[in-house]
Structures are given as C-alpha cells and as structure tokens.
Design an enzyme around this catalytic site. Sequence first.
Site, PDB file in Angstrom:
ATOM      1  N   PHE A   3       0.812  -1.222   0.000  1.00  0.00           N
ATOM      2  CA  PHE A   3       0.000   0.000   0.000  1.00  0.00           C
ATOM      3  C   PHE A   3       0.845   1.273   0.000  1.00  0.00           C
ATOM      4  O   PHE A   3       0.457   2.283   0.617  1.00  0.00           O
ATOM      5  CB  PHE A   3      -0.973  -0.003   1.191  1.00  0.00           C
ATOM      6  N   CYS A   4       1.984   1.246  -0.675  1.00  0.00           N
ATOM      7  CA  CYS A   4       2.882   2.415  -0.713  1.00  0.00           C
ATOM      8  C   CYS A   4       3.220   2.890   0.693  1.00  0.00           C
ATOM      9  O   CYS A   4       3.325   4.109   0.944  1.00  0.00           O
ATOM     10  CB  CYS A   4       2.278   3.556  -1.529  1.00  0.00           C
ATOM     11  N   ALA A   5       3.360   1.935   1.601  1.00  0.00           N
ATOM     12  CA  ALA A   5       3.740   2.267   2.978  1.00  0.00           C
ATOM     13  C   ALA A   5       4.670   1.145   3.447  1.00  0.00           C
ATOM     14  O   ALA A   5       4.387   0.455   4.428  1.00  0.00           O
ATOM     15  CB  ALA A   5       2.504   2.374   3.858  1.00  0.00           C
TER      16      ALA A   5
END
Length: 428
Positions: free
Chosen positions: A377-379
Amino acid sequence: MSTLTIFSSTPAAGTTAPPAATGRTIPAVLGADLEVPVKGGRLVGYANLDYAASAPCLEPVSAAVAAALPAYSSVHRGAGYASQLTTARYEQARHTVRAFVGARPDDAVIFTRNTTDATNLLAGCLPAGTTTVVFDTEHHASLLPWQRSVRLAPPAFPGEAVRAADEALAGIDGPKLLVVTAASNVTGELWPIAALAHIAHRHGARILVDAAQLVPHRRLNLTALDLDYVAFSGHKLYAPFGAGVLVGRRDWLADGEPYLKGGGAVRSVGESAEWHDDPEPRHEAGTPNVLGAIALAAACDALTATGWTALVREEERLIARLRSGLASIDGVRELSLWGDDHPRVGIVSFTAAGYSAREVAEVLSSEYGIGVRDGKFCAHPFVRHLLGTADGGCEDDTASAVRASIGIGSTQEHVDRLIEAVRDLVTR
Ligand SMILES: Cc1ncc(COP(=O)(O)O)c(C=O)c1O
C-alpha cells in the site's frame, strides 16, 4: 440550446462549519450495478472493497461535471462568456473546498493533481534548511518528498506519537515541519492530529496533515484543529477526475519557487520571470484541471449535504461487521498499530495463514467478484513493521497484506461476501 448563468462566486467564510446532518439520503455512486465475470463464465455483482485506493464516482459529482461540460472553456484569460462562466465555476470550487476543510479565510487553496503532488509542492516551498519530522508509518507520498528529514519509529500508542514528536522537534534548530497522516491507509487508525499540532506549534514548527484517507470518512476542520496544511485527493473522495488539493498558510507557498513554470504563474516576463505572489496562480501554471476541481468541490458539497452523522453511522456499522467476521476466522489476522479498540475509518488490512496476499486477492476477484487491494500500500516501512518482516520490496509478496476498504455504496452483502469467501479459502 442551454442557457448559461454565471452563479455567484461569493467567497464562503473560511471558518464556516458544514451544516449538521440534514437527514438527506446518502447519494448513490456510479457503477453500483456493475457486473463482473467470475470463474465458469458467470456474471456477479461487483463487490468493490477497494475504496482506499480510489473510490467510485458519486452521482452528484458526475452530474456537476456533465453540467459544466457544455460551457467548458479556458479559465482566467478568456473574455468570452463561456470562459467567464468556467472561471467562475473553477474559483467557486476553491471556495467550496476551503469551506469543506474549515480553512482560515487567508489560507491558500491550490489545486494539484493528487495528494502526492500536494506534498511535493509543499516540499519545494519549504524555507531553506527546514527539517521535516515524519513517522515511518506514513504513505510514501508523505514520507519521501522531504530533503532533510528525521524519521520516527512507529509509536506503540498514540501518546507515544506525541512524545516522540515532542522530543524530535525539541532537538531541531531552524524551520521545522511535522508531517503526519490523519487516518492510516494501512490500518485505518486515526492519529491524534490535534495533540500533534499543539506539540508542533509549541516548538515553533508547522504541521502538514495528509488527509487523503480521512476526508472521505470524517469531517475535518483545519481551523479548529489548528493545522497549518492539509492535502488530499479527489479520486479517493468520490471525484475521480484527476484533481487534488493543498490547503494552508500562504507565506511559504508565496515564497516558494514554482516547480511548474509557465503561463499563469508569472506576472511578467523579461530577461527573467517575475512570479505571482499569490500562491494559487503561482503554483497552478498552465491550464488547470478545471473539471477535476469542479468534481472535487461537488463531492465536498454532496458529503456536507448528506451530513457526517449518517455517513459515519453506516460506515461504522459495516466496518464493525467486517472486522468481527474476519476475526472469527482461524488464521486471519488484522493488522493494527494501536489495538482493536482504537478508532478507525473504513479500512481493514489482514493476512490469511497459508496464502500470500496476492493469492487471496486473486481468488476473491476471480471466484467471488470482490475487488480488494494487496501489497504494501505504498507504505513499505509501516507494513514491514506490522508484519514483523524484512521484505524484498514491491515484488516480495510474502511480506504483504490484503486491504478491504469501504465507503458510500458499500453494502452488507459485499462485507458478508468477503467474510465468507475468506472463510472458504482458508478452510480449503
Ligand atoms: C494516506 C495517503 N496519502 C497519500 C496517498 C497518495 O495519494 P495519491 O495517489 O492520490 O497521490 C495515499 C494513496 O493511497 C494515501 O492513502
């Protein structure tokens, strides 16, 4: 032939609070009756549980764009009637967004492409030598744009976030900016942004709140929370027309060099360019995304008119059902930083023992017609922390999770279908 009327562009008061719940029905989303193929060739109603990535378009948003299209024209520089009308609509959108987030009357409202564009825009305008303090829990859009940053480990509880920010900011000389997400895109958990704003200001720092996952779910009042900047995206707010926004204090934005250099951003051009002092024209060079801004404002209007009480009540009912359903399945683990009881928006990430996140997501889609997101999740640092793994980057799907997220248009049937599909899968 349609008649053109230029509606009033009276500025909304910056601190105007959205009205209380009106009792109006929750608007519909486009695609609620979408059917998708599953294995065996059957068609089933699509269960969209991927709102945190991009939400579907609200009907009033689509209607506002359709209404604006016949007169669509250039903004700011055209003398023609359609150009004046489109300019008025574009500037009205700015006022609407200002009111939606409860901004101060003198705050800048700059239309951007999305949240990522907004955080990068602010990063380019920070006074020389600014140090940014940012938690490892952030989405990459808020983690990466800063030239000089202090990264803080994921805090064990909300008070620890405030304590860690306090300590980090105390140790920094010169201009400083605290960057924090209001609602996590991984766990949905709400962050103590009011307390963090208070701490930031005690140290003479400013605070940027990444509200990408908050504003589709909860009312935000920048003035009441004493925030300096907020950023969010239209496509997560039921307005998928390519606009986002950065709202906040004018001075840094008025001084920062535009990263987008061109027409509209300049007052005059000779040997060199003289940039506009006003942040809006200064940072909106070229022809802006007028329809995106109109769509974003229409979404703000629609949510405000519906009333947050009704929206939050329905979301909390569905998310509680989803979480307790998943919790009842052996081998399914929900990701959480601050525990089961911490308040959150309509986002749940989980793992299923024996399956990679990609396998789960693929089965949910191909056999049950359910759309979820899988990955990090781009995290990356945050997901790594929650899973307790050292991962090999985007391609390493052993260190990933499945994320289900809901919003307007989500139904109990969607939620129950997901729970039963995951139960079926893990007991195969
Ligand atoms: C918390 C958060 N911040 C920033 C972003 C980036 O948004 P965009 O891709 O619209 O720039 C996202 C998108 O997933 C997000 O969830």
